[in-house]
Design an enzyme around this catalytic site. Sequence first.
Site, PDB file in Angstrom:
ATOM      1  N   VAL A 138      43.433  60.911  66.802  1.00 49.46           N
ATOM      2  CA  VAL A 138      42.503  62.023  66.894  1.00 49.46           C
ATOM      3  C   VAL A 138      41.289  61.542  67.669  1.00 49.46           C
ATOM      4  CG1 VAL A 138      41.094  63.665  65.619  1.00 49.46           C
ATOM      5  CG2 VAL A 138      43.222  62.857  64.631  1.00 49.46           C
ATOM      6  N   ASP A 197      36.023  53.116  79.833  1.00 50.59           N
ATOM      7  CA  ASP A 197      36.168  53.112  78.379  1.00 50.59           C
ATOM      8  C   ASP A 197      37.182  52.056  77.974  1.00 50.59           C
ATOM      9  OD1 ASP A 197      36.575  55.735  75.860  1.00 50.59           O
ATOM     10  OD2 ASP A 197      35.437  53.875  75.877  1.00 50.59           O
TER      11      ASP A 197
END
Length: 875
Positions: free
Chosen positions: A526, A642
């Site tokens: 998630v 990232d």
Amino acid sequence: MKVCVLICMVLLSGFIKSGEAQTKPFLVNCGVTSSVNIDGRRWIGDLDTGDNFTLSYPGIAASTPNISEESIYETLYKTARFFTESSNYTFGVDPGNYYLRLHFYPFSFEDNDVSKSLFTIMANNLKLVSGFSVTTEISRKNSYMETLGSNSSSSSLMKEYFVNVNSAELVIEVIPDEGTFAFVNAIEVIPVLSKLFEGSVSKVGENGADNSLNLGERGIETVYRLNVGGPEIKPDRDQDLWRIWESDISYMFTSYAGSEIKNASNITYSSVNDSSVAPLLVYETARTMTNNEVLEKRFNMSWKLEVDPNFDYLVRLHFCELVYDKDNQRVFRIYVNNKTASENFDVFARAGGMNKAYHQDYVDVVSSQIDTLWIQLGPDTAAGATGTDALLNGLEIFKLSRRGDLSRISDRSGSGGKSGGLKSRALWLGIGAGVASIAVIAFLCAMFVRRRNTMAPNKSHPPGWRPFFLHGTFGNSTNNAQGSKFPGGTLTLNGSMATIRTGKYFTLAEMRLATNNFDDSLVIGVGGFGKVYKGEIDDGSLVAIKRAHPQSQQGLREFETEIEMLSKLRHRHLVSMIGFCQEQNEMILVYEYMANGTLRTHLFGSDLPPLTWKQRLDACIGAARGLHYLHTGAERSIIHRDVKTTNILLDENFVAKMADFGLSKTGPALDHTHVSTAVKGSFGYLDPEYFRRQHLTEKSDVYSFGVVLFEVVCARPVINPSLPKDQINLAEWAIRWQRQGSLESIVDPKLRKCYSLDSFKKFGEIAEKCLADEGKNRPTMGEVLWHLEYVLQLHEASLRRNSVEDSFSSTQIPANPDNPEVGNENNADHNLVEGRETVIDLNLGEDEENTRGSSISNGTAGVEEFSQLVHPQGR
Ligand SMILES: *[C@@H]1O[C@H](CO)[C@@H](O)[C@H](O)[C@H]1NC(C)=O
Ligand SMILES: *[C@@H]1O[C@H](CO)[C@@H](O)[C@H](O)[C@H]1NC(C)=O
Ligand SMILES: *[C@@H]1O[C@H](CO)[C@@H](O)[C@H](O)[C@H]1NC(C)=O
Ligand SMILES: *[C@@H]1O[C@H](CO)[C@@H](O)[C@H](O)[C@H]1NC(C)=O
Ligand SMILES: *[C@@H]1O[C@H](CO)[C@@H](O)[C@H](O)[C@H]1NC(C)=O
Ligand SMILES: *[C@@H]1O[C@H](CO)[C@@H](O)[C@H](O)[C@H]1NC(C)=O
Ligand SMILES: *[C@@H]1O[C@H](CO)[C@@H](O)[C@H](O)[C@H]1NC(C)=O
Ligand SMILES: *[C@@H]1O[C@H](CO)[C@@H](O)[C@H](O)[C@H]1NC(C)=O
Ligand SMILES: *[C@@H]1O[C@H](CO)[C@@H](O)[C@H](O)[C@H]1NC(C)=O
């Protein structure tokens, strides 16, 4: 002068008699006869009381020539009244609410050793303290501040109470314990004319059930009053009530979780009745979650407050939205003592606009054994707001009396001595050790790959694949990226988005079928973007399906970035996209499934078997390859932005691949050195230089990758707030050990020393170089890759020398017996076998060859041996 004061008093009393409420505060300077002006107010000596208050037994007027604390109240602190017997200060007042403040500055006088002083104080029928030792209380407070990492220690103490007086007298009774004495330096009695507290307040954890405070009878002690995100507000800036608003920074648990904002432009109270709740100054400053632009703010801003157990606490939060001029921009959750106090908290919506001062109260019980009150504000990802960010402007904690008693249990039982402080501190440390939250918890847990059908790619990707189109541009419609070979010439990686736009277009129905209608039990990750499901597409192959949250604007941007990036990138060490679906406002991406999940889960926080040194090196090398390709494979470099262990995924053979290109950005054009852009990335991995200057270069990825390298060695989260302050941030902590040449002291014990020391040392050096302060001093990914391969060779060579089988790996990872043999040098072979990646991988193939070439030519004699390790089993 005195006459003038007297006249004023007469005038005032005239008002009182004519029915006006008593508005005059009493300010008492104890231990002196004369009055004095301090902080703009006149403090009356307690033997010069006039008719306004009386002192039943005078005690001893004590004084000290020096005080060690610089304070505007220095004059008050230099004198005190010592009582060896009970005595009453009796104030004639009108019924109503009052703030009562007691000021203490302990000093010894004559035979009276202040450290032996113990006493009780009552205000009418309310017990304020008992068995109370001022010196213990102060040292307790100071050691608490110390545990918070603050070096501000204090030698004075002020206690504030909110009391309701329903008669014409407020009697403050000072009662020394048997054989000891009591003292007080100053007393304030401040009438509170406006309503500060509501009749009932919602109770935390009971679904907002209202709890009658019955404040009239209960009596309240102010435990904390903090100006969040701003400096201390002195009493004279809070005119009618003279409250002190301390700066919150010392109480923040990991202060860098929150950054300060300020805007004093045009703040008003959201309700006309609130004007005394807090001065507007409190609302002009606030704290918001650090790195506004950082995605996935998976942490809380936390304030850790020491309180007395066994009381109800009224928690008052002050808010004022200073930045956003519409709602649904900043929606967050509020936790009180780890329980959700509010979800979906949108200050703008609640306050009725921007720049509106607003407060929210909660009541919670702090049970026995617990002396911490946690206030935490964090993201509410379920809310679907545009941004996940929290905001707080002020914080007050009030203790509510129990049966007319506000004194601490240990004090009541008479053991209010030093042991109380020590015990409490021990408890503190214990509690501190249990903390584990701010950590930017792994979020995109994963897209997992399962390459079941790689041997027969055509079969696994049946007809029905077709090119997809974006922004009206379309790809080479005859190409089937997944199944057939590209004619070499048609494919160019020239940085243009339009050239390679292939992949399967899935219908929403197919996606529902693949995920059992987005069954939550299939969720494998998630993120801010949405959920990732494990799914099975029509040909039976497993895929990872990333479904964007419908309301997420950020999601749309990332979705597009990811498609753009992935559609032009194909590489063995980049997770590949199989297709996508864009229908009925749904944005869904389909990836290869990575069977072994994220690198992070194999390092810590799970009970998976630990990775061997070789497996760790392989994973790092794989990820470095992926990044090196990003930086150099296309005409214009691509910066991942990232890089972290949750974005490094492992396939069923533990081959590492970089994932999640939602933040990726095309690098600087040739004539530029950097891209100027808002700072994005993940907490703990962020390049400080990028953060400071907002200049993005490939070297920011190198920095993050250096953090990954340390994480791989130390196997701990990059941010772990439960650790002592100097260890919280892995990058800072590990680099210190590395610079001392003792990185081995903090190595993951699960490696069981199964690594060659020289390879380990070299590895540490690489990580250190990646973390160089300035990007220009960091190596390129190509250099990092080369060095890592060299490290692997060192390790392999030493294994051979010692004829030591890497027994650990072969015994500990039975499920993947071949695994340690999956080197990177066999990429070429793999690429030849695995049609789909190789074909598209034109530039890359060359690039990898070059890198490998240099590595071999610079390598040691182990090259021969090394190449023999290539996994013989083709796939
Ligand atoms: C105390 O208050 C009375 C009225 O209640 C007033 O007459 C008197 O002047 C005051 N004295 C002092 C010293 O404040
Ligand atoms: C006050 O300070 C002076 C000089 O700093 C020192 O000599 C003296 O002992 C102090 N007195 C007390 C009571 O602490
Ligand atoms: C102080 O006041 C309380 C009640 O108001 C009374 O019970 C007590 O005897 C008084 N003490 C003294 C020393 O006057
Ligand atoms: C601690 O003390 C030093 C020097 O006395 C000061 O510079 C620093 O700001 C203090 N830190 C805190 C958190 O008060
Ligand atoms: C402060 O807020 C006002 C709107 O209320 C805005 O116009 C102004 O730019 C803000 N100032 C700063 C420094 O952010
Ligand atoms: C200040 O706030 C008032 C009321 O909210 C509004 O009418 C006014 O336009 C604001 N002024 C500025 C400069 O933003
Ligand atoms: C303000 O207080 C008055 C009196 O308590 C009350 O009648 C009124 O509704 C309050 N106004 C608001 C906006 O809460
Ligand atoms: C924030 O704090 C609450 C309560 O302690 C906790 O349940 C939650 O997991 C935390 N959130 C994050 C993202 O750490
Ligand atoms: C509450 O949360 C804090 C911070 O996340 C943590 O340190 C503490 O152990 C938690 N307390 C309980 C009782 O779960």
